[in-house]
Write an enzyme that holds these catalytic residues in place. Sequence first.
Site, PDB file in Angstrom:
ATOM      1  N   ASP A  90       0.822  -1.210   0.000  1.00  0.00           N
ATOM      2  CA  ASP A  90       0.000   0.000   0.000  1.00  0.00           C
ATOM      3  C   ASP A  90       0.863   1.270   0.000  1.00  0.00           C
ATOM      4  O   ASP A  90       1.929   1.295   0.600  1.00  0.00           O
ATOM      5  CB  ASP A  90      -0.906  -0.017   1.238  1.00  0.00           C
ATOM      6  CG  ASP A  90      -2.105   0.902   1.070  1.00  0.00           C
ATOM      7  OD1 ASP A  90      -2.336   1.393  -0.052  1.00  0.00           O
ATOM      8  OD2 ASP A  90      -2.804   1.130   2.071  1.00  0.00           O
ATOM      9  N   TRP A  94       2.673   7.934  -2.874  1.00  0.00           N
ATOM     10  CA  TRP A  94       4.070   8.133  -3.284  1.00  0.00           C
ATOM     11  C   TRP A  94       4.104   8.986  -4.557  1.00  0.00           C
ATOM     12  O   TRP A  94       4.899   9.916  -4.679  1.00  0.00           O
ATOM     13  CB  TRP A  94       4.724   6.771  -3.539  1.00  0.00           C
ATOM     14  CG  TRP A  94       6.182   6.826  -3.876  1.00  0.00           C
ATOM     15  CD1 TRP A  94       7.228   6.743  -3.002  1.00  0.00           C
ATOM     16  CD2 TRP A  94       6.754   6.997  -5.178  1.00  0.00           C
ATOM     17  NE1 TRP A  94       8.422   6.843  -3.689  1.00  0.00           N
ATOM     18  CE2 TRP A  94       8.159   6.996  -5.021  1.00  0.00           C
ATOM     19  CE3 TRP A  94       6.223   7.149  -6.464  1.00  0.00           C
ATOM     20  CZ2 TRP A  94       9.032   7.134  -6.094  1.00  0.00           C
ATOM     21  CZ3 TRP A  94       7.098   7.297  -7.531  1.00  0.00           C
ATOM     22  CH2 TRP A  94       8.488   7.288  -7.345  1.00  0.00           C
ATOM     23  N   ASN A 149     -10.792  -3.493  -5.725  1.00  0.00           N
ATOM     24  CA  ASN A 149     -10.046  -2.492  -6.478  1.00  0.00           C
ATOM     25  C   ASN A 149     -10.678  -2.159  -7.833  1.00  0.00           C
ATOM     26  O   ASN A 149     -10.294  -1.172  -8.472  1.00  0.00           O
ATOM     27  CB  ASN A 149      -8.583  -2.917  -6.669  1.00  0.00           C
ATOM     28  CG  ASN A 149      -7.747  -2.782  -5.412  1.00  0.00           C
ATOM     29  OD1 ASN A 149      -6.836  -3.568  -5.162  1.00  0.00           O
ATOM     30  ND2 ASN A 149      -8.042  -1.776  -4.583  1.00  0.00           N
ATOM     31  N   TRP A 150     -11.658  -2.962  -8.272  1.00  0.00           N
ATOM     32  CA  TRP A 150     -12.377  -2.635  -9.514  1.00  0.00           C
ATOM     33  C   TRP A 150     -13.134  -1.326  -9.376  1.00  0.00           C
ATOM     34  O   TRP A 150     -13.548  -0.722 -10.370  1.00  0.00           O
ATOM     35  CB  TRP A 150     -13.364  -3.747  -9.880  1.00  0.00           C
ATOM     36  CG  TRP A 150     -12.721  -5.077 -10.135  1.00  0.00           C
ATOM     37  CD1 TRP A 150     -12.735  -6.138  -9.292  1.00  0.00           C
ATOM     38  CD2 TRP A 150     -11.990  -5.490 -11.293  1.00  0.00           C
ATOM     39  NE1 TRP A 150     -12.044  -7.192  -9.846  1.00  0.00           N
ATOM     40  CE2 TRP A 150     -11.580  -6.828 -11.082  1.00  0.00           C
ATOM     41  CE3 TRP A 150     -11.634  -4.863 -12.492  1.00  0.00           C
ATOM     42  CZ2 TRP A 150     -10.838  -7.546 -12.009  1.00  0.00           C
ATOM     43  CZ3 TRP A 150     -10.894  -5.584 -13.422  1.00  0.00           C
ATOM     44  CH2 TRP A 150     -10.509  -6.913 -13.175  1.00  0.00           C
TER      45      TRP A 150
END
Length: 222
Positions: free
Chosen positions: A2, A7, A50-51
């Site tokens: 994660d 980032w 995550n879709w």
Amino acid sequence: MDGNGRWARARNMPRFLGHRQGAKALEEILNAAQDAGVKYLTVYAFSVDNWKRSAREVRALLKLLEYYVDTKAAFFKKHNMRLGIIGDTDVLAKALRDKINKTLVRTKTCDGMTFSIAFNYGARPEIVRAAQMLCRECLKKKMRPADIDEKTFARFLYTRALPDPDLIIRTGGEQRLSNFLLWQASYAELYFTDTLWPDFNKKELEKALLAYSRRQRRFGGL
Ligand code: IPE
Ligand code: MG
């Protein structure tokens, strides 16, 4: 793994570049884990939830998986790493499934470290799927409820060929399992770090392993 998005955002980059950097970080971790004697490493790359992300990001993650299993096959082979996939891969495009299968076959005999990618994975769907498959077998073989024990059940999980995890590391500051290996994690040691995944390197892994080595595991005993 994660923290890729954060980032990237911190560098004014699009999120997919964070994922790409995360994939790079993975290579260092694969080598470092193997050097440390880890026999099984499983990464949570894409969850069943995550879709819900933008079509663009989902596409980038699918492409990244495709690129990864395709181009890293020689690397896996060279380092004696066996690739595994856990999760529902039936829904993935045929071209992607073919590339996955090709690398699975190519690394089948590698026994240095088993590297599994959890993709389109969720622990609850995994458990429900196992219950369905077991139910089918029960009807076919006329088994009784008492014939089912933990070992029988676990044979229907995606992880049937993997031992339970000793250590689960979550990067990126959140302290939750997010539907990862819920059955298998019963006695796993949990390690949380604020380090974002693309920054998670050999030194960070060694820190986590050192923390793990200091834990006292009693498995309910004294
Ligand atoms: C990677 O990190 C996890 C994946 C689903 C690939 P994130 O994409 O969740 O990054 P953050 O949490 O937005 O920083
Ligand atoms: Mg996240």
